[in-house]
Enzyme design. Structure first.
Site, PDB file in Angstrom:
ATOM      1  N   GLU A   1       0.976   3.945   1.993  1.00 47.19           N
ATOM      2  CA  GLU A   1       1.565   4.378   3.258  1.00 47.19           C
ATOM      3  C   GLU A   1       2.862   3.601   3.547  1.00 47.19           C
ATOM      4  OE1 GLU A   1      -2.979   4.644   3.832  1.00 47.19           O
ATOM      5  OE2 GLU A   1      -1.528   3.420   2.725  1.00 47.19           O
TER       6      GLU A   1
ATOM      7  N   CYS B   1      -1.661  -0.793   7.555  1.00 48.07           N
ATOM      8  CA  CYS B   1      -0.798   0.376   7.380  1.00 48.07           C
ATOM      9  C   CYS B   1      -0.619   1.167   8.674  1.00 48.07           C
ATOM     10  CB  CYS B   1      -1.358   1.283   6.288  1.00 48.07           C
ATOM     11  SG  CYS B   1      -1.214   0.570   4.632  1.00 48.07           S
TER      12      CYS B   1
ATOM     13  N   HIS C   1       0.821  -1.197   0.000  1.00 50.03           N
ATOM     14  CA  HIS C   1       0.000   0.000   0.000  1.00 50.03           C
ATOM     15  C   HIS C   1       0.866   1.263   0.000  1.00 50.03           C
ATOM     16  CE1 HIS C   1      -3.694  -2.263   1.864  1.00 50.03           C
ATOM     17  NE2 HIS C   1      -3.304  -2.755   0.700  1.00 50.03           N
TER      18      HIS C   1
ATOM     19  N   CYS D   1      -5.494   1.534   6.216  1.00 46.52           N
ATOM     20  CA  CYS D   1      -6.139   0.265   6.560  1.00 46.52           C
ATOM     21  C   CYS D   1      -5.726  -0.191   7.958  1.00 46.52           C
ATOM     22  CB  CYS D   1      -5.827  -0.803   5.517  1.00 46.52           C
ATOM     23  SG  CYS D   1      -4.124  -1.383   5.506  1.00 46.52           S
TER      24      CYS D   1
END
Length: 355
Positions: A54, A85, A52, A76
């Site tokens: 981040e 994350c 992801h 998330c």
């Protein structure tokens, strides 16, 4: 010095745009890390959805302690194929988190704020007016469990969709825009009728996007796809699906040997049939589908209220006697093209109609 939060969030959205349509069922997220009013790192959701944004922004040797994290979507909080994350946000000692949208995924929805605040991290939702529709397709996916459907059609100034003398109605710049639109989707749909006629590759052939080959779905209920087509050259480089009638199981084996992945459906004559097909596509991991078909099939998408988004590229040339339309075009003329996209196409015009 006053921090311009919206400026950094808009920057995060511009980063998220890079991989829009290339992250499968995961949304494309952009993240910017700011410390002392300076951007020290950034990240975008990786191709196919992982890692992801981040994680990508924080996974380096910068000193992140006390920094602010700006991200387009709520971080998330759940374990999936990757850890949540919020874990790396906490580990890197981020002080402030700003995001523009809450994630409709029930595993995360409104949970990041509570969990981060427990770790004494300030969290704030700041909505972005400039990118208010950015996650329209993702929200649709989550609500309907279906891919977001877009389509494109080219017409002349006098509303003809076919030229008797040329394969192309629009100019070369407009044709490049078509390739750009393809790149914003994880799969392309067409019909055997259209492919047999145009013999197109249906890939992205503009600088910077040459390696992008969205997977291809061909609707061919009667298995009339010709043998010597350009698309056959790309079967080994991208997934190519053939959607056909369940009645064709024996004949379809020949296409399977060539590398086609076969999907069998009963029929494609009602809204229920279309939804059944698209549910299969969504379960395969595709969130954004781009249709390039003839008017007849496009008209079916519109009449069955399946289409989410239509792009119309209109040339500045009147075809007059050299123009041709089939009977389906009368339905398209009823659509009001009231949203003009501000882009220079050398006198051609790009319109967008959202349904």
């Amino acid at each position: 010095m006053t921090t311009n939060h919206k400026h950094y969030l808009d920057l995060a959205f511009k980063i998220a745009e890079i991989n829009l349509g290339k992250t499968k069922l995961n949304p494309s997220v952009g993240t910017v890390i700011v410390k002392n009013n300076t951007v020290i790192s950034s990240g975008v959701t990786s191709l196919n959805g992982r890692p992801h944004a981040e994680f990508n922004a924080l996974n380096n040797k910068c000193d992140f302690e006390g920094a602010s994290l700006y991200t387009t979507l709520e971080p998330c909080t759940h374990y999936g194929l990757t850890p949540p994350c919020i874990n790396i946000i906490i580990k890197k000692k981020i002080k402030n988190v700003y995001y523009a949208f809450e994630d409709p995924d029930i595993r995360t929805f409104k949970k990041a704020k509570k969990k981060l605040k427990k770790k004494k991290i300030s969290v704030k939702l700041i909505k972005s007016k400039n990118f208010k529709d950015f996650y329209k397709s993702y929200f649709f996916n989550k609500k309907k469990n279906l891919p977001y459907i877009s389509a494109k059609i080219a017409i002349s100034k006098d509303y003809f969709s076919i030229s008797k003398k040329s394969k192309w109605i629009t100019n070369k710049l407009s044709q490049k825009v078509t390739h750009l639109l393809r790149s914003k989707n994880d799969c392309i749909f067409s019909t055997s009728r259209s492919i047999n006629k145009d013999n197109s590759l249906l890939n992205c052939r503009i600088n910077g996007f040459n390696n992008l080959k969205p997977d291809l779905f061909i609707i061919d209920l009667n298995l009339k796809l010709k043998k010597n087509l350009l698309i056959n050259n790309l079967i080994k480089k991208r997934k190519t699906f053939l959607i056909t009638s369940i009645k064709n199981k024996k004949k379809a084996k020949l296409f399977k040997k060539k590398g086609f992945i076969i999907i069998y459906i009963k029929s494609l004559s009602s809204k229920h049939d279309f939804k059944t097909m698209f549910k299969i596509i969504y379960k395969l991991g595709y969130s954004r589908a781009f249709f390039e078909t003839g008017l007849r099939f496009l008209n079916s998408l519109i009449n069955h209220k399946i289409l989410n988004n239509l792009y119309v590229i209109q040339s500045n040339i009147n075809l007059k006697k050299d123009g041709f339309n089939n009977s389906s075009f009368k339905y398209l003329k009823k659509i009001k093209l009231n949203k003009k996209i501000n882009i220079n196409l050398n006198n051609d015009t790009l319109y967008q109609k959202e349904f």
